[in-house]
Scaffold this active site. Structure first.
Site, short mmCIF file in Angstrom:
data_model
loop_
_atom_site.label_atom_id
_atom_site.label_comp_id
_atom_site.label_asym_id
_atom_site.label_seq_id
_atom_site.Cartn_x
_atom_site.Cartn_y
_atom_site.Cartn_z
CG ASP A 52 -2.19 -0.84 0.92
OD1 ASP A 52 -2.15 -1.62 -0.05
OD2 ASP A 52 -3.18 -0.73 1.65
CG ASN A 94 -7.71 -3.84 -2.48
OD1 ASN A 94 -8.58 -2.97 -2.56
ND2 ASN A 94 -7.96 -5.04 -2.00
CG ASP A 325 -8.92 -1.82 9.78
OD1 ASP A 325 -9.98 -2.14 9.21
OD2 ASP A 325 -8.17 -0.93 9.36
CD GLU A 353 -8.13 -4.07 2.88
OE1 GLU A 353 -9.21 -3.94 3.51
OE2 GLU A 353 -7.11 -3.42 3.18
CG HIS A 397 -3.85 -6.79 5.03
ND1 HIS A 397 -3.40 -5.78 5.81
CD2 HIS A 397 -5.08 -6.37 4.60
CE1 HIS A 397 -4.26 -4.80 5.84
NE2 HIS A 397 -5.29 -5.13 5.11
NE ARG A 398 -6.33 -4.50 8.95
CZ ARG A 398 -5.10 -4.19 9.35
NH1 ARG A 398 -4.40 -5.05 10.06
NH2 ARG A 398 -4.56 -3.03 9.04
CE LYS A 429 -5.12 -3.53 1.50
NZ LYS A 429 -4.86 -2.23 1.07
#
Ligand SMILES: Nc1ncnc2c1ncn2[C@@H]1O[C@H](COP(=O)(O)OP(=O)(O)OP(=O)(O)O)[C@@H](O)[C@H]1O
Ligand SMILES: Nc1ccn([C@H]2C[C@H](O)[C@@H](COP(=O)(O)O)O2)c(=O)n1
Length: 666
Positions: A52, A94, A325, A353, A397-398, A429
């Protein structure tokens, strides 16, 4: 970073140690844009290096900013609010933290200075709404063309056009707080008079707006605010670089290690450095949620220490609007709780995402969990009967990082299962080295760490096959022959009688051996090339015949059994060193083929060789290796035999990976 199709996490048992967090994504991309809009140079330290931030840096370069590295800083030579490029096409991947603010900044700069800029991203970015921001900018007078579906990127931002700044700029705050952030970052560029921004609807994710306001203040813009309903950018606002900015660690990324401490740090706590009580980021309040679930948390200005408190964890009900998040991590922690965990007010998960509510629910169910979901909530029941699962990560990613915590199932069930994380590189990311960092602070039972052994005669291709299989699975690789080679070399240099097993074994503990980037060092000397010499192979074969030498090298080899797994090549890997290996391969090829391969290998390195004497040498080595009494070269009785005389390297690798997959529970 693990750039592989999947990463298998074996059962994990404990956690201890210190983690240094990568820079915050939210702060990094805001600071980069602010520095780019300011006049003069900004030295940005501890910047997050990730996908990112990479797209943001590329975009700034395309727009004419100076961007370079100086020591540990990234230096941005800003535009001072003046467009240097009047046309550009910006690909923003993204990264919502790049797409939204750049859209707003370029829209107002194009309006006042003229120009045409296209912003686009990956397909998922073109499904992430931006219509509320575009509406607000159009309301101001910006010319914006939809290049795809209305309300979504890609967009063209054109100018000049007249801006109407006398009336309040209205923006919705209940879908994404990034729309408001984007306006707050862009409008100081055109603040010839006070500009009033009014929020329509209940503003979500307020802590992210706090970050925006704090960083604006660092760059000279003192925004006034009326609660969370209205924000005023004072007339005459002008970006001024503070010269140097330190990016704090990423509080959302901290959540995985906070969760880890709560689940698995039963002795000393996990220490997390880079965020703490003085953090700007709202996600640091994740520690309150973790504490409510039972974690013991201590904080300092820029550190956290977390250990297990209540166990099992306690199920909670929590409004997570303030930690959108980090809250995802709670859904996996919930599997280890004493009752259901319900997270509410998380509608924004659906437009991140991926649709994160759907993604977490689907993947948690694969593990066997009972999960309910609604438009803006999710409920997860504790899990007792775990299933081995292949976790789809949705390029998010999360999702990947959260599910690593599922590998601790052995703490709540006898029937442990491994967890497969598909496309683990999506962590790039925000946290490219996430899994490496995790493996640095978790513990596993050695017996749970999978091993693949590849034994066979010299030049059969063991090393090549081990390296390729290791790469495909992200496993460590042990070239046990190198240990015998280095012992033979050191013994010869020390002038020892190589037939004296006790004397040769005695030098093993004195060897200052280290392995770095595929090279072997003896003290400070890189002996890699020396070790591969045919003469050293013969020395190795001689010293390897002694039981005392084999014993002396035993522990050194066992120590290579590290997370997430090991591929070990040699002569006795499957028979003596790792008898419990999950997969054992015995690799052969005809003597003629092996001599030919070795000949080619040596010639390609510019070493002259005679194929007949090579064949004689390798047959002599085979004889000694097969006929010695200590751990002779022989297939383990449960080994898969692979004669690769007529196989390509790729075919041999596919065969071994196929056997490996057959042994996996996924
Ligand atoms: N299936 C294969 N087809 C063709 N060439 C191969 C194959 N496997 C390996 N090779 C080549 O053979 C040579 C010897 O392979 P490698 O060094 O991996 O063997 P090794 O068994 O590890 O040898 P050593 O026991 O001496 O360490 C290399 O040049 C390698 O590229
Ligand atoms: N596990 C092992 C590995 C190696 N050796 C001996 C026998 C070989 O001739 C010599 C060099 O091995 P290479 O690098 O060619 O694989 O070391 C052994 O006895 N046991």
């Amino acid at each position: 970073m693990f750039k592989i199709p999947f990463l298998d996490l074996p059962p994990l048992r404990g956690a201890t140690g210190t983690v240094r967090l990568p820079g915050s994504k939210s702060i990094s991309n805001r600071v980069l844009l602010l520095a780019a809009l300011s006049e003069g140079k900004t030295f940005v330290r501890d910047l997050l290096a990730s996908d990112d931030t990479a797209v943001m840096l590329d975009a700034l370069r395309t727009l004419g900013c100076g961007v370079w590295r100086e020591g540990d800083a990234v230096v941005i030579d800003g535009l001072g609010g003046k467009l240097r490029a009047k046309e550009a096409q910006l690909f923003l991947g993204n990264a919502g933290t790049a797409m939204r603010p750049l859209t707003a900044a370029l829209a107002v700069l194009a309006a006042t200075q003229g120009g045409s800029f296209e912003v686009s991203g990956v397909p998922r970015m073109h499904e992430r709404p931006i219509g509320d921001l575009v509406d607000a900018l159009r309301g101001l007078g910006c010319a914006i063309d939809d290049l795809g579906n209305a309300g979504y990127p890609p967009l063209r931002l054109r100018g000049p056009s007249a801006l109407a700044l006398d009336a309040p700029v209205k923006v919705r705050g209940d879908v994404s707080s990034q729309f408001l952030t984007a306006l707050l970052l862009a409008l100081p560029l055109v603040a010839e008079r006070d500009i009033r921004i009014e929020v329509i609807g209940e503003l979500i994710s307020k802590p992210y707006i706090e970050i925006t306001l704090a960083l604006l203040a660092r760059f000279g813009i003192a925004v006034k605010r009326e609660g969370w309903e209205a924000f005023i950018i004072p007339a005459g606002s002008r970006y001024v670089s503070p010269g140097e900015v330190f990016v704090e660690g990423d509080a959302s990324s901290a959540s995985y290690f906070v969760g880890l401490g709560a689940i698995a740090a039963t002795g000393t706590p996990i220490r997390i450095e880079g965020v703490g009580s003085e953090s700007l980021q709202g996600d640091v309040r994740f520690i309150e949620a973790a504490a409510a679930m039972g974690a013991e948390v201590k904080t300092g200005p820029n550190w956290l220490e977390v250990r297990r408190g209540a166990w099992p964890l306690k199920g909670i009900t929590l409004d997570c609007n303030h930690i959108p998040d980090a809250a995802m991590t709670l859904t996996v922690m919930a599997l280890y709780a004493d009752g259901p965990t319900t997270l509410t007010n998380i509608a924004s998960w659906r437009v991140k995402e991926t649709d994160r509510i759907a993604a977490m629910a689907t993947e948690l169910r694969k593990l066997g969990a009972t999960v309910d979901e609604g438009p803006d909530w999710i409920r997860v029941e504790p899990l007792k009967d775990w299933k081995a699962a292949s976790i789809h990560t949705y390029d998010d990613h999360r999702v990947a990082m959260c599910f690593s915590l599922a590998a601790f199932n052995g703490l709540v069930t006898e029937n442990t299962v491994p967890v497969r994380i598909l496309e683990p590189h999506c962590v790039a990311k925000t946290f490219p080295d996430y899994f490496e960092t995790l493996f640095g602070v978790v513990t596993a039972n050695a017996a749970d760490i999978p091993v693949i052994t590849i034994d066979g005669p010299t030049a059969s291709g063991k090393g090549t096959l081990a390296d390729e299989v290791g790469k495909a699975l992200g496993f460590e690789v042990l070239d046990s022959g190198a240990l015998y080679r280095v012992t033979g070399l050191a013994a010869r240099r020390a002038g020892l009688d190589l037939d004296n097993g006790d004397a040769v074994a005695a030098i093993v503990p004195t060897l200052k051996l280290s392995f770095r980037d595929g090279h072997v060092f003896l003290g400070d000397e890189d002996v890699s090339a020396r070790l591969r010499a045919e003469a050293t192979g013969l020395l190795a074969s001689q010293v390897a015949a002694h039981a005392q030498v084999r014993q002396a090298l035993n522990q050194l080899q066992l120590d290579f059994r590290r997370l997430p797994g090991l591929v070990a090549d040699g002569r006795d890997m499957g028979t003596a060193i790792f008898p419990d290996a999950t997969l054992k391969v015995f690799l052969t090829a005809s003597a003629a083929t092996r001599a030919e391969r070795r000949h080619k290998q040596l010639i390609s390195k510019g070493i002259s060789a005679n194929i007949n004497s090579l064949r004689e040498d390798l047959e002599a080595r085979d004889e000694r290796d097969k006929n010695r009494s200590a751990s002779p070269l022989t297939p383990a009785q449960d080994a898969q035999l692979l004669d690769n005389s007529a196989l390509t390297i790729e075919a041999s690798v596919d065969q071994v990976l196929g056997w490996w997959q057959q042994r996996r529970p996924f």
